[in-house]
Write an enzyme that holds these catalytic residues in place. Structure first.
Site, PDB file in Angstrom:
ATOM      1  N   THR A  85      -3.045  34.189  31.961  1.00  0.00           N
ATOM      2  CA  THR A  85      -3.786  35.372  32.424  1.00  0.00           C
ATOM      3  C   THR A  85      -5.037  34.962  33.186  1.00  0.00           C
ATOM      4  O   THR A  85      -5.347  35.536  34.231  1.00  0.00           O
ATOM      5  CB  THR A  85      -4.147  36.279  31.233  1.00  0.00           C
ATOM      6  OG1 THR A  85      -2.948  36.717  30.604  1.00  0.00           O
ATOM      7  CG2 THR A  85      -4.935  37.488  31.693  1.00  0.00           C
ATOM      8  N   SER A  90       1.209  28.361  31.199  1.00  0.00           N
ATOM      9  CA  SER A  90       0.662  28.672  29.875  1.00  0.00           C
ATOM     10  C   SER A  90       1.201  27.686  28.847  1.00  0.00           C
ATOM     11  O   SER A  90       2.403  27.415  28.804  1.00  0.00           O
ATOM     12  CB  SER A  90       1.045  30.097  29.472  1.00  0.00           C
ATOM     13  OG  SER A  90       0.633  30.375  28.164  1.00  0.00           O
ATOM     14  N   GLY A  91       0.317  27.170  27.979  1.00  0.00           N
ATOM     15  CA  GLY A  91       0.728  26.197  26.972  1.00  0.00           C
ATOM     16  C   GLY A  91       1.551  26.788  25.842  1.00  0.00           C
ATOM     17  O   GLY A  91       2.520  26.186  25.389  1.00  0.00           O
ATOM     18  N   HIS A  92       1.187  27.987  25.380  1.00  0.00           N
ATOM     19  CA  HIS A  92       1.842  28.503  24.170  1.00  0.00           C
ATOM     20  C   HIS A  92       3.266  28.985  24.420  1.00  0.00           C
ATOM     21  O   HIS A  92       3.991  29.294  23.484  1.00  0.00           O
ATOM     22  CB  HIS A  92       0.993  29.602  23.526  1.00  0.00           C
ATOM     23  CG  HIS A  92       1.087  30.947  24.163  1.00  0.00           C
ATOM     24  ND1 HIS A  92       1.908  31.938  23.675  1.00  0.00           N
ATOM     25  CD2 HIS A  92       0.443  31.467  25.242  1.00  0.00           C
ATOM     26  CE1 HIS A  92       1.770  33.027  24.434  1.00  0.00           C
ATOM     27  NE2 HIS A  92       0.889  32.765  25.377  1.00  0.00           N
ATOM     28  N   CYS A 107       5.542  49.782  23.841  1.00  0.00           N
ATOM     29  CA  CYS A 107       5.535  50.704  22.705  1.00  0.00           C
ATOM     30  C   CYS A 107       5.261  52.120  23.199  1.00  0.00           C
ATOM     31  O   CYS A 107       4.488  52.332  24.113  1.00  0.00           O
ATOM     32  CB  CYS A 107       4.459  50.312  21.703  1.00  0.00           C
ATOM     33  SG  CYS A 107       4.778  48.733  20.915  1.00  0.00           S
TER      34      CYS A 107
END
Length: 750
Positions: free
Chosen positions: A81, A217-219, A346
């Site tokens: 992000t 992104s690492g995760h 959602c």
């Protein structure tokens, strides 16, 4: 009533790797080593700082090698992000400096892009006052970008944002073909490619492209959260997003996240290995995919893939099952300890996937989409365990008639008495006599037709009648479809337009009797249906005469205020104050009401029954009609409810103390039957607890049959704590004195 024998183990099977991944053991060890031993600040000039700086630069060099970036900058960030923001701010500021502003300038992004991209474009376009026109690039049914649209609009574009691989569908874009089109049409346009889902799953050679910005992104690749990196092409404009101490050569200030970077180093090292790597080759990943698909199809034979070869990376399986919404499958899998994702936003209504909507797929596929994603470091054992756990669910879906098979039908645990099924605000009802196996369906709606038909056919029930309380003006009845599915099409000739047998005022369904009562007003032909068992009134199906928290509207074609007033008075005479009133709509998540509750919430009702003059009644209904005509959604009545709430919310860690204080507590499992079978609540809670399974769809039946003691403490449990909270509110309104909700449900117990 006991649950079906639970699965042998509820150890977690994690298949949501596109959302995030576990941290590799070597990466966790590297991060821990960095925190405890190599904890220096890379900006420090002493030996400890120099070692930290060396770790940082070695990791940067590995990143270059992995993505093929022989030139350009690699900037460590907090994640994708931040990389997206930095890229967009840099490109937009440069465009503004060149005077490329105003609605004639275009900001283009793929319509299936992660929401971080269009939301960031909107935000910075406004903040930087570029005021360009933001436009989504269409995709085809396979998720591939519309090249003609891109060619037609590139000349005016100041930035183009695309993805390497999509997070929901796994669809990969042809970056070579895209580059050829982009640079031939507009050599100077800034091009950002979201590479978050690409690393470890597809080849990247960024040095051979003219991509300006590529966030990672690492995760999403077995590193901790809070670390990532951004590639910036040589010559591309760059505006530091975070200013301060000048770290990262002035490109991104703030002390670097060395533990995260050390973890990235370990992950990158595994990725560069040619042998004994934690990461599997393409052939192995495709084989895993086929095994997982085979397991899924053993549970859902009608499964339809929403993305497939040759357009995808192997690690994402996006599928839908006819007759299922994504929540149905999510609840089933989660109860069995299998973690997947719906890939949908959602919503209080049925959610749909904006990615599949953009691809032009049918609504049922978008609303039923499930994303199963595994990581490129999945082991053979993990794949085998996942396949076994998924395959075990075949018995559960068969047992509960979620999927019909040639197997001998078996009695669903709760397939008796009154079942209330809901789709958004629409309610359908099934009444089943356990002794005679006869059934009647009331107010069936099309979205629930398959579920109702599966119960009727799967349980081998004798369908006596399919009834409507009135001709619904906001949706189509599924009465004809159900008769056709049950092979009873000829019955349509022997009934009126609401399905009621001609010349009959009552219907027998085993021990139940259904009596027709004319209650016009909302519509001219409307009826209410009184349900009795052994001469005792059980409930009344009142259509839209009275709603939970409201009164039916009368300003539609055929509506009549005086008729509605007379119908309500007639119902009051027949049902009394405490009989459950079951409506065809439930806008307030209340499931049912009683005349006592309705009068307390709607003083107009109480006044009517006490002799309110017709003129005042009509004035109130006209005011209600004006309110309803001003809202954007269609409502069959105005609902104004002040909710009661749970007596208290109990955190999982406080269960023991709570039970010690209230030892006579009864635990109520309000999950649906298939969830209860997939993962029994007894697996999560102490053995000595008294657990009663009352799904929300059977709550009305439980109250009718006095299965709950109004003064006994009740602890309600569901998967997340949301449905149990709804049940708490309902029971509190019904006069239960001690109703507690388990915070976080089974999710925080597992």
């Amino acid at each position: 009533m006991s649950s079906i024998r639970p699965l042998s183990s509820l150890s977690e099977v994690y298949l949501d790797n596109n959302a995030t991944t576990p941290v590799l053991a070597v990466a966790a060890a590297a991060a821990m080593h960095s925190m405890q031993s190599s904890f220096g600040n890379p900006s420090s000039s002493h030996a400890t700082g120099i070692k930290a700086k060396a770790e940082l630069e070695t990791t940067r060099a590995l990143a270059r090698k992995l993505i093929g970036a022989t030139s350009g900058d690699i900037v460590f960030t907090s994640g994708a992000t931040e990389g997206i923001q930095t890229s967009i701010v840099s490109a937009l500021q440069s465009a503004r400096d060149k005077g490329q502003i105003g609605p004639e300038a275009l900001l283009l992004y793929s319509s299936t892009e992660h929401k971080a991209v269009p939301e960031s474009l909107k935000h910075w376009n406004h903040v930087l006052q570029v005021n360009a026109t933001i436009q989504a690039i269409p995709v085809d049914k396979n998720g591939i970008i519309d090249y003609q649209f891109l060619a037609d609009n590139l000349a005016k574009a100041i930035m183009v944002c695309t993805m390497a691989a999509n997070n929901e569908t796994g669809v990969k874009q042809d970056l070579v073909a895209l580059e050829k089109l982009i640079r031939s049409s507009n050599p100077n346009v800034f091009w950002m490619v979201d590479c978050v889902q690409a690393l470890g799953k597809m080849a990247l050679n960024i040095a051979k492209t003219s991509i300006d910005y590529a966030p990672f992104s690492g995760h999403k690749l077995y590193a901790p959260k809070g670390i990532g990196f951004l590639y910036v092409r040589d010559g591309a404009p760059y505006q530091p997003f975070i200013a301060g101490g000048g770290q990262e050569s002035g490109l991104r200030s703030g002390t670097e996240n060395l533990p995260g970077i050390a973890a990235l180093h370990a992950v990158f090292t595994e990725l560069t290995k040619t042998t004994d790597s934690a990461f599997k080759d393409d052939a192995t990943l495709w084989r895993y995919r086929e095994h997982l698909l085979a397991a899924l199809r053993s549970v859902f034979p009608a499964l339809v893939l929403n993305s497939d070869q040759p357009y995808i990376v192997p690690t994402t399986i996006n599928f839908s099952v006819p007759g299922f919404y994504s929540k149905d499958i999510m609840d089933l899998f989660d109860a069995a300890g299998i973690r997947v994702s719906s890939g949908s936003a959602c919503s209080s209504k049925v959610p749909s996937s904006f990615v599949l909507d953009a691809m032009g797929l049918e609504a049922w596929r978008s609303q039923g989409a499930i994303r199963l994603s595994f990581g490129p470091a999945m082991t053979e054992q993990e794949c085998e365990q996942a396949c076994q756990r998924i395959a075990q669910l075949a018995d559960v879906v068969c047992k509960h008639c979620l999927v019909l098979t040639d197997a001998t039908p078996t009695l669903e645990l709760h397939a008796h008495g009154l079942i209330q099924l809901k789709h958004e605000a629409l309610c359908s009802y099934i009444v089943i006599c356990a002794e005679t196996r006869q059934t009647v369906v009331i107010d069936p709606v099309l979205p629930l037709a398959s579920r109702i038909a599966n119960i009727v056919l799967g349980q081998n029930l004798d369908l006596v009648a399919v009834l409507d309380t009135h001709i619904h003006q906001d949706h189509q009845s599924a009465r004809c479809e159900l008769l056709m599915l049950a092979g009873l099409e000829d019955e349509k000739q022997k009934v009126d337009n609401l399905g009621w047998p001609l010349q009959q005022t009552s219907i027998l369904v085993g021990q139940y009797r259904l009596e027709k009562c004319q209650t016009p007003g909302h519509t001219p032909e409307a009826i209410s249906i009184l349900l009795t068992k052994q001469e005792q009134l059980q409930a009344a199906f009142v259509g839209d005469v009275i709603l939970p928290g409201g009164i039916g509207r009368t300003d539609l074609v055929g509506g009549n205020m005086d008729d509605l007033a007379n119908s309500i008075r007639l119902l009051a005479q027949k049902v009394g104050k405490e009989c459950l009133l079951l409506s065809s709509h439930d806008y307030a998540q209340r499931f049912f009401t009683t005349l006592r509750l309705a009068c307390s919430e709607q003083p107009l009702l109480a006044q009517l029954l006490q002799g309110l003059p017709a003129k005042q009644w009509q004035a109130e209904l006209r005011a209600q009609a004006i309110k309803l005509q001003q809202v954007s959604n269609y409502f069959c009545g105005l609902v104004e409810v002040s909710y009661a709430d749970a007596t208290d919310v109990i955190a999982p860690e406080n269960i023991a103390a709570f039970l010690q204080q209230k030892p006579n507590t009864k635990v109520i499992d309000v999950r649906e039957p298939h969830e209860q079978s997939a993962g029994a609540l007894s697996l999560y809670l102490p053995n000595e607890l008294e657990i009663k399974e009352i799904p929300l769809s059977k709550l009305a039946d439980a109250l009718i049959n006095a299965e709950l003691n109004i003064e006994q403490p009740l602890l309600l449990v569901c998967r997340s704590g949301n449905r149990s909270l709804v049940a708490c509110k309902i029971l509190t309104e019904m006069g239960f004195t001690e109703v507690y909700n388990l915070k976080g449900g089974t999710a925080l117990l597992s």
